[in-house]
Write an enzyme that holds these catalytic residues in place. Sequence first.
Site, PDB file in Angstrom:
ATOM      1  N   ASP A   1      30.781  34.907  44.702  1.00 10.62           N
ATOM      2  CA  ASP A   1      30.223  34.623  43.378  1.00 10.62           C
ATOM      3  C   ASP A   1      30.485  33.194  42.931  1.00 10.62           C
ATOM      4  OD1 ASP A   1      32.951  35.066  43.146  1.00 10.62           O
ATOM      5  OD2 ASP A   1      32.817  36.510  41.516  1.00 10.62           O
TER       6      ASP A   1
ATOM      7  N   ASP B   1      36.265  28.301  42.584  1.00  5.97           N
ATOM      8  CA  ASP B   1      37.128  27.800  41.513  1.00  5.97           C
ATOM      9  C   ASP B   1      38.256  26.989  42.160  1.00  5.97           C
ATOM     10  OD1 ASP B   1      38.608  27.402  39.254  1.00  5.97           O
ATOM     11  OD2 ASP B   1      39.017  29.501  38.835  1.00  5.97           O
TER      12      ASP B   1
ATOM     13  N   THR C   1      40.128  31.385  47.869  1.00  7.49           N
ATOM     14  CA  THR C   1      39.573  32.622  48.417  1.00  7.49           C
ATOM     15  C   THR C   1      38.592  32.311  49.549  1.00  7.49           C
ATOM     16  OG1 THR C   1      39.747  33.592  46.213  1.00  7.49           O
ATOM     17  CG2 THR C   1      38.410  34.783  47.817  1.00  7.49           C
ATOM     18  N   LEU C   2      37.611  31.464  49.268  1.00  5.65           N
ATOM     19  CA  LEU C   2      36.585  31.174  50.270  1.00  5.65           C
ATOM     20  C   LEU C   2      37.175  30.455  51.480  1.00  5.65           C
ATOM     21  CD1 LEU C   2      33.547  31.903  50.138  1.00  5.65           C
ATOM     22  CD2 LEU C   2      33.110  29.474  49.899  1.00  5.65           C
TER      23      LEU C   2
ATOM     24  N   LYS D   1      32.537  25.447  40.176  1.00  8.06           N
ATOM     25  CA  LYS D   1      33.051  24.688  39.036  1.00  8.06           C
ATOM     26  C   LYS D   1      33.167  23.212  39.401  1.00  8.06           C
ATOM     27  CE  LYS D   1      35.251  28.553  36.796  1.00  8.06           C
ATOM     28  NZ  LYS D   1      36.478  29.234  36.349  1.00  8.06           N
TER      29      LYS D   1
ATOM     30  N   ASP E   1      33.422  39.409  36.237  1.00  5.19           N
ATOM     31  CA  ASP E   1      34.102  40.252  35.244  1.00  5.19           C
ATOM     32  C   ASP E   1      35.206  39.516  34.495  1.00  5.19           C
ATOM     33  OD1 ASP E   1      35.983  40.076  37.462  1.00  5.19           O
ATOM     34  OD2 ASP E   1      37.076  41.672  36.455  1.00  5.19           O
TER      35      ASP E   1
ATOM     36  N   ARG F   1      30.529  42.867  33.972  1.00  8.24           N
ATOM     37  CA  ARG F   1      29.764  42.621  35.210  1.00  8.24           C
ATOM     38  C   ARG F   1      28.292  42.939  35.008  1.00  8.24           C
ATOM     39  NH1 ARG F   1      33.547  41.680  39.260  1.00  8.24           N
ATOM     40  NH2 ARG F   1      35.392  43.010  39.268  1.00  8.24           N
TER      41      ARG F   1
HETATM   42  P1  5GP Z   1      39.176  30.826  43.804  1.00  6.89           P
HETATM   43  O1  5GP Z   1      39.921  31.411  44.976  1.00  6.89           O
HETATM   44  O2  5GP Z   1      38.063  29.882  44.199  1.00  6.89           O
HETATM   45  O3  5GP Z   1      40.085  30.257  42.754  1.00  6.89           O
HETATM   46  O4  5GP Z   1      38.560  32.015  43.009  1.00  6.89           O
HETATM   47  C1  5GP Z   1      37.574  32.714  43.499  1.00  6.89           C
HETATM   48  C2  5GP Z   1      37.483  34.060  42.827  1.00  6.89           C
HETATM   49  O5  5GP Z   1      38.066  34.103  41.531  1.00  6.89           O
HETATM   50  C3  5GP Z   1      36.022  34.305  42.644  1.00  6.89           C
HETATM   51  O6  5GP Z   1      35.500  34.985  43.749  1.00  6.89           O
HETATM   52  C4  5GP Z   1      35.978  35.114  41.378  1.00  6.89           C
HETATM   53  O7  5GP Z   1      36.092  36.479  41.715  1.00  6.89           O
HETATM   54  C5  5GP Z   1      37.187  34.680  40.603  1.00  6.89           C
HETATM   55  N1  5GP Z   1      36.827  33.654  39.578  1.00  6.89           N
HETATM   56  C6  5GP Z   1      37.011  32.325  39.644  1.00  6.89           C
HETATM   57  N2  5GP Z   1      36.537  31.704  38.541  1.00  6.89           N
HETATM   58  C7  5GP Z   1      36.025  32.682  37.761  1.00  6.89           C
HETATM   59  C8  5GP Z   1      35.359  32.692  36.473  1.00  6.89           C
HETATM   60  O8  5GP Z   1      35.124  31.678  35.803  1.00  6.89           O
HETATM   61  N3  5GP Z   1      34.991  33.912  36.014  1.00  6.89           N
HETATM   62  C9  5GP Z   1      35.213  35.082  36.700  1.00  6.89           C
HETATM   63  N4  5GP Z   1      34.814  36.196  36.126  1.00  6.89           N
HETATM   64  N5  5GP Z   1      35.812  35.092  37.906  1.00  6.89           N
HETATM   65  C10 5GP Z   1      36.214  33.917  38.418  1.00  6.89           C
HETATM   66 MG    MG Z   2      35.591  37.077  43.865  1.00  9.74          MG
END
Ligand code: 5GP
Ligand code: MG
Length: 177
Positions: free
Chosen positions: A102, A105, A109-110, A133, A161, A167
């Site tokens: 989705d 950030d 995760t990716l 972002k 969410d 969602r």
């Molecule tokens: P990362 O590992 O890139 O920090 O975060 C990825 C995961 O965090 C995304 O797959 C998502 O599920 C959640 N996430 C990150 N930013 C947001 C946001 O602004 N809103 C929501 N609802 N989930 C986020």
């Molecule tokens: Mg996610």
Amino acid sequence: MIRDIEKIVITRGAISDRVRAIGEAITSNLINVDDEQEIVLVAVMTGSLIFVADLMRHLPMKIRIQLMTASSYIGKSTQSNNDPMIGKLPDVKGRHVLLVDDILDSGKTLTRIRQELEEMQPKSIQSCVLLRKKIDSAMDVPCEYVGFEIEDEFVVGYGLDHDGYYRNFPDIGVICP
Ligand code: 5GP
Ligand code: MG
């Protein structure tokens, strides 16, 4: 639910147009990948639920969907936790992989999922996210397809969410503090 939304960042119409365009871009890159090979679409649940459902209908090639889970938030927090929990990954050895999430950030995760998939020696791998972002950590992660670049704020809707809610909100927006 709608009363909790402070502002809409991306409308359902804009999402729909963009998802179609991403589907077309992926298709023109992958359709002739090699004739008999199918694509394994690895979808990171639960945030990519609606995105993947819409996107796959713009991908006419032979595809197998594999769902996996990842979570980086605990409860009502709107801050990514440092160490995402990654669920079981499908075997992608020798396959063409399209990894779909989705939002980018912190990028952790990716990055982790892609690394683990790459270790299985797929034939090719590409990543696709709906949102990214505008922060360095997110911009630095290799990602072939990005739907929208957004400001650094916590968004919900279209699968994303807060504490499990919103969602089903059809647009993407920011909730009231
Ligand atoms: P990362 O590992 O890139 O920090 O975060 C990825 C995961 O965090 C995304 O797959 C998502 O599920 C959640 N996430 C990150 N930013 C947001 C946001 O602004 N809103 C929501 N609802 N989930 C986020
Ligand atoms: Mg996610």
